[in-house]
Design a protein around this motif. Structure first.
Motif, PDB file in Angstrom:
ATOM      1  N   ALA A   1      64.010   1.055  69.531  1.00  0.00           N
ATOM      2  CA  ALA A   1      63.329  -0.008  68.666  1.00  0.00           C
ATOM      3  C   ALA A   1      64.052  -0.371  67.428  1.00  0.00           C
ATOM      4  CB  ALA A   1      62.042   0.526  68.239  1.00  0.00           C
ATOM      5  N   ARG A  25      66.598  -3.903  66.528  1.00  0.00           N
ATOM      6  CA  ARG A  25      66.060  -4.854  65.495  1.00  0.00           C
ATOM      7  C   ARG A  25      66.991  -5.857  65.235  1.00  0.00           C
ATOM      8  NH1 ARG A  25      61.902  -3.124  62.805  1.00  0.00           N
ATOM      9  NH2 ARG A  25      62.288  -0.960  63.537  1.00  0.00           N
ATOM     10  N   HIS A  39      63.860  -7.106  71.572  1.00  0.00           N
ATOM     11  CA  HIS A  39      63.488  -5.888  70.656  1.00  0.00           C
ATOM     12  C   HIS A  39      61.764  -5.539  71.130  1.00  0.00           C
ATOM     13  CE1 HIS A  39      62.525  -3.752  66.955  1.00  0.00           C
ATOM     14  NE2 HIS A  39      61.365  -4.714  66.706  1.00  0.00           N
ATOM     15  N   GLN A  76      60.323  -1.905  72.139  1.00  0.00           N
ATOM     16  CA  GLN A  76      59.450  -1.131  71.468  1.00  0.00           C
ATOM     17  C   GLN A  76      58.438  -0.904  72.469  1.00  0.00           C
ATOM     18  OE1 GLN A  76      58.242  -4.547  68.616  1.00  0.00           O
ATOM     19  NE2 GLN A  76      58.702  -2.956  66.848  1.00  0.00           N
TER      20      GLN A  76
END
Length: 793
Positions: A540, A544, A551, A555
Motif C-alpha cells: 500500500a 502510494r 493503489h 490496499q
C-alpha cells in the motif's frame, strides 16, 4: 475385544502349526485383511462382534474371530474356506491427543513427500543423489523458517518493538518489567536481556520438535524389518521398496534430527547475538565486545556450514539393515549448537550503555534470504527432475516428472503462510492502533498480499473443473443407461450415478491443478520478494502516488491478505484444539497422515513419523511366518491404502515366499495415485514386476470410486490383473433380491459385491502348499471369466 491366551495364530517357529497331512490334503488357508485410510474395527472387518487379538499390541495388531483363534489345530474344519485375519493399524496415525500437535509439522510432511516423487530412471546415479540433496536442503530451510518465525514473534515483535515502545508496553501490562520506562530501568529492560529472555520461546519450540522426533523415532523407526540378503544383481525394473533396508531409516532420521536441531538453535543464537554484535561494531560499541561478536558470528557461520554438510551427506543404506548410528555426530552436534546458543545469550545479555531498541530488529531480511534460497532450490530441483524424466519418459507420471518440485514449492509456500500468519496476528494483537510499532518485516506483508490473487487463480481452476465435471456428467448419463439395459428409467437416479462417476474423475485432474497452483505460487512469491527488496515498504505504501486503481488494488490485497492469514491461523488453532479433545476429529486428521506419512522420513526428521516402517514389517513377518509354518496358501487382501501396504509387504518377502502369496486389491490407489506421483517406486515397471513375482494378483475397482482404479499394466498383464469395472450400484432399480434401492458405494464396501467373494475363491483355489500354480496370462488356452477377465493369472 478379547486377547488370546497363548501363541494362537502367531505361526512362529516354536508353534509352527500343522503342515499338510500325509493324505496330501492342502493345509489351512489364510486370508489377511488390511483396511484402508481412516481405519475400522476388527469386528467390522471380520463381520463378527467377537474378536480376539492373536498377535501385536494396542497400536497395531492382527485379530481373528474368537472361534478361529486356534484354527491351526483344527485344519479339517477349514476345508474349502480360509481363516480370516484382520490387520488393524489405524492407531499408528490416530492415537492419543498429542497427535494434534502433528498439525504443526504439515510443511515438513509435504516436503518429505517431494523426496519420493522423483521420476524413475536408470543409470543416472549422480542426478538422483542431487535430487535428494536438493530436497533435504529445502527441508532444512523450512526448519530455519519456522524457528525464524518464532524469533520474529518473540524477539522482534514482543521483546524488541512492543517492550521497547512505551505506548505498546502500557497496553500490555505483563510486559512492564521489560519496558525501560515502566520498570524504571529495571535489570531486564536492556535490549540484549530482553532478547535473551524472549529466546526461550523459539528454544522451547526447538525442544518440542526434537522431543516429538525422538519419541516417534523410538516408536516407529526402531522396528526392524526381516533381515535377508539382497539380490546380487537387482533388476532395475524392480522398485526399491523390495530392498531389505528400505523401511529402516533409523540412522538417517537420527542424523537429520541432530542437524535440524542444531540449525534451529543456531538460528535462535543468531537472532540474539547478531544485533548485539552490530551495535558493538558501531561508534557507541565496545572494542572488546566487538571482537567477541566477530568470534561468535564466525562460530555461528562455521556451525551452519557443518549443518549443511551433515544434511547434504547421503545416508540411506537400503540394500541392507543399517543398525549403526553416528553416535558422536548425533550427540555432539546438538550439544555444540546448544553451547553456542548459551554463549550467545550471555553475550547478548551483557550490559551495553546507550543501546536502545528502535524500529525493527536488525536482520529482518532473513525471511527474504530464506525465500530466495527456497526459490532457487525449487528451480534446481525442477531441472534435475526434468533430466531424470527425459532419460526414461513415463507418460503416466504426474506433471511430466515435475511432481516433486511442484509439491516442494507448495511446502515452502505453506511454511511461509503459517509463519507469516502467526507474525501478522501477533502484530495486530500487540498494536491495536497500528501506529505504535513497525510490525513484522515488509516481506511478510508482501507475501500476505499475494494470497488473494492466488486464491483467485484457485477459484478459476475450480470453476473450470466444475464446468468440465458438469459436462462429463451429462455425457455419462448415456453410459449409465447402457450399463443397465431393459430397466425402467429413473432420470433422478441416472443423474446421481452419472454425477458420482464424473466426480470420481477429478482425481485424475489433480496434477493439472497442482502444476498451475505451484507455478502461480512461484511467480507470485518471486514478485513479492522483488517488491519487498526494491521498495522496503508495504504494497500500500509502495504504490502510494501511482494510479488510483493500482493503489486501491494494493490496499485491498494487503488488507484482505492479512485478514485471510488471520482466519487461517484461527482455523488452524481451532482445528488443532478440537482434535486434541475430540477423538473423531483426531481420526479425521489421521486420515491426512495415512496418505502423507506412508513414506520414510528421508528429507525432514521433524515430519510426522512413517507408519509404514511399523506396518510393512508387521505384515511381512506375518506372511513369512505363516508360509514357513503351514507351507503356503495365503491371500493378502488390501483395501485402499491397505493395498499399498500389502504390495509393499509382498515386495519385502523372500522370493520363495512371495511366490506362495496371492494379492487381492480393491479400491486401490496403487497406480492411479502412487504410480503417477511416485513413478520411481510404483511406476508401470515396478507394478509389472510385482505381478510376475507373486503367485497371482487380482484388482477390483469401480468407475464411481474417486481413489481406486485399474493397474493399467502393459500387454497381457493388464486383463490378468484388472477385473472389468464393478457395477455400482449393484442394481439400478428395485428387484426381488434388492427390494430397497441399492446405494452408490463408490470407494466403500467392496466386500459386499459378489465379485469380491468370487475373486477371493479363485485365488485360494490356485494356491497349493507344494508348488505355485503355473501362470497363464491371457493365452488362448486360459479360461475366461464371466466378466471378461481371466480365471488364471
Amino acid at each position: 475385544m478379547e486377547e488370546a491366551q497363548g501363541p494362537a495364530g502367531t505361526g512362529g517357529q516354536d508353534d509352527p502349526g500343522p503342515r499338510d497331512g500325509t493324505d496330501g490334503r492342502p493345509g489351512t488357508a489364510l486370508e489377511l485383511l488390511v483396511h484402508g485410510v481412516g481405519g475400522t474395527s476388527p469386528a467390522e472387518m471380520l463381520d463378527d462382534p467377537r474378536t480376539v487379538r492373536v498377535t501385536g499390541d494396542h497400536i497395531a495388531a492382527v485379530f481373528r474371530r474368537t472361534e478361529d483363534a486356534d484354527a491351526e489345530s483344527r485344519p479339517g474344519d477349514y476345508r474349502g474356506r480360509p481363516v480370516p485375519e484382520a490387520y488393524v493399524w489405524c492407531n499408528l496415525t490416530s492415537g492419543n491427543g498429542t497427535r494434534a500437535l502433528w498439525l504443526l509439522l504439515l510443511p515438513f510432511m509435504v516436503v518429505n513427500l517431494a523426496h519420493w516423487m522423483r521420476p524413475r530412471t536408470q543409470g543416472r546415479t549422480r542426478t538422483v543423489r542431487l535430487y535428494g540433496l536438493l530436497v533435504r536442503l529445502a527441508g532444512l530451510t523450512l526448519t530455519v523458517l519456522l524457528v525464524a518465525a518464532a524469533c520474529e514473534v518473540a524477539l522482534d515483535l514482543v521483546a524488541w518493538q512492543c517492550a521497547g515502545t512505551h505506548a505498546c508496553a502500557e497496553r500490555h501490562s505483563w510486559l512492564g518489567f521489560l519496558s525501560p520506562r515502566m520498570s524504571d530501568g529495571g535489570w531486564w529492560s536492556t535490549p540484549g536481556r530482553r532478547l535473551a529472555l524472549a529466546a526461550a520461546v523459539p528454544a522451547a519450540l526447538t525442544g518440542l520438535l526434537w522431543y516429538l522426533s525422538l519419541r516417534t523415532w523410538r516408536a516407529y523407526e526402531s522396528q526392524q524389518p526381516m533381515d535377508r540378503e539382497t539380490d546380487a544383481e537387482e533388476d532395475p525394473a524392480r522398485t526399491a521398496l523390495g530392498r531389505p533396508g528400505f523401511w529402516y531409516g533409523r540412522r538417517l532420521v537420527a542424523r537429520l534430527r541432530a542437524a535440524h536441531t542444531a540449525a534451529a538453535l543456531l538460528t535462535v543464537a543468531a537472532a540474539v547475538g547478531v544485533p548485539a554484535a552490530r551495535f558493538d561494531r558501531g561508534p557507541d560499541g565496545s572494542a572488546f565486545l566487538g571482537v567477541l561478536g566477530l568470534l561468535l558470528e564466525g562460530a555461528l557461520a562455521a556451525g551452519a556450514v557443518v549443518v549443511v554438510a551433515v544434511v547434504g551427506r547421503r545416508g540411506r543404506s537400503e540394500r541392507r539393515l543399517d543398525r549403526e548410528l553416528d553416535r558422536h555426530l548425533v550427540r555432539r552436534l546438538p550439544l555444540a549448537a546448544l553451547l553456542l546458543f548459551v554463549l550467545a545469550l550471555l553475550y547478548g545479555g551483557w550490559a551495553r550503555p546507550g543501546w536502545t531498541s528502535a524500529g525493527r530488529l536488525p536482520g529482518d531480511m532473513t525471511f527474504g534470504g530464506i525465500a530466495l534460497v527456497q526459490g532457487l532450490l525449487v528451480l534446481a530441483l525442477a531441472a534435475a527432475a526434468h533430466v531424470l524424466h527425459r532419460g526414461l519418459p513415463d507418460p503416466r507420471a504426474a506433471i511430466r516428472g515435475l511432481g516433486g518440485p511442484a509439491v516442494a514449492m507448495l511446502a515452502c509456500a505453506l511454511g511461509g503462510v503459517m509463519s507469516g500468519g502467526v507474525a501478522q496476528r501477533v502484530s495486530d494483537w500487540l498494536d491495536g492502533t497500528g501506529t505504535s510499532i513497525d510490525g513484522p518485516p515488509v516481506l511478510l506483508t508482501w507475501q500476505a498480499s499475494v494470497i488473494p490473487p492466488l486464491l483467485a487463480v484457485v477459484l478459476l481452476l475450480c470453476a473450470a473443473l466444475a464446468r468440465h465435471t458438469w459436462r462429463l456428467a451429462r455425457a455419462e448419463r448415456d453410459a449409465v443407461r447402457g450399463d443397465h439395459p431393459g430397466e425402467a428409467g429413473d432420470p433422478g437416479r441416472t443423474r446421481r450415478i452419472a454425477f458420482t462417476r464424473a466426480m470420481a474423475t477429478l482425481t485424475d485432474r489433480a496434477p493439472l491443478l497442482v502444476a498451475i497452483v505451484s507455478a502461480t505460487t512461484l511467480l507470485l512469491g518471486a514478485g513479492a520478494l522483488v517488491g519487498a527488496l526494491t521498495t522496503d515498504r508495504t504494497p500500500a505504501d509502495a504504490t502510494r502516488g501511482s494510479y488510483a486503481a493500482v493503489h486501491g488494488a494494493a490496499q485491498i490485497a494487503q488488507a484482505l491478505g492479512s485478514w485471510l492469514l488471520g482466519l487461517g491461523f484461527i482455523l488452524f488453532v481451532t482445528w488443532g484444539r478440537r482434535a486434541y479433545k475430540d477423538a473423531s476429529a483426531r481420526r479425521t486428521i489421521g486420515i491426512l497422515w495415512d496418505v502423507g506419512t506412508f513414506w520414510p522420513r528421508a528429507a525432514h526428521p521433524f515430519a510426522p513419523p512413517c507408519y509404514a516402517e511399523r506396518a510393512v514389517p508387521d505384515l511381512t513377518w506375518r506372511m513369512a511366518t505363516w508360509t514357513r509354518a503351514t507351507g503356503g496358501r495365503l491371500v493378502i487382501s488390501g483395501h485402499s491404502q491397505g493395498s499399498v501396504l500389502a504390495a509393499s509387504a509382498a515386495w519385502q518377502l523372500e522370493p520363495s515366499a512371495r511366490r506362495r502369496v496371492a494379492l487381492l486389491t480393491y479400491g486401490s490407489p496403487l497406480e492411479r495415485l502412487y504410480g503417477r506421483w511416485f513413478p520411481a517406486h510404483f511406476g508401470p515397471a515396478a507394478l509389472a514386476s510385482l505381478r510376475e513375482e507373486v503367485d497371482c494378483w487380482r484388482n477390483l475397482y469401480r468407475r464411481t470410486d474417486p481413489i481406486g482404479g485399474p493397474m493399467r499394466l502393459p500387454g497381457d498383464s493388464g486383463p490378468a490383473v484388472d477385473r472389468a469395472p464393478l457395477k455400482d450400484p449393484l442394481t439400478y432399480g428395485r428387484t426381488e433380491l434388492h427390494p430397497l434401492p441399492a446405494p452408490v458405494l463408490g470407494h466403500s464396501d467392496y466386500q459386499t459385491d459378489p465379485a469380491f467373494a468370487e475373486e477371493r475363491q479363485r485365488l485360494l483355489a490356485r494356491l497349493r502348499p507344494e508348488v505355485p500354480a503355473p501362470r497363464h496370462t491371457g493365452r488362448p488356452d486360459s479360461v475366461p471369466a464371466a466378466d471378461g477377465g481371466h480365471e488364471d493369472c
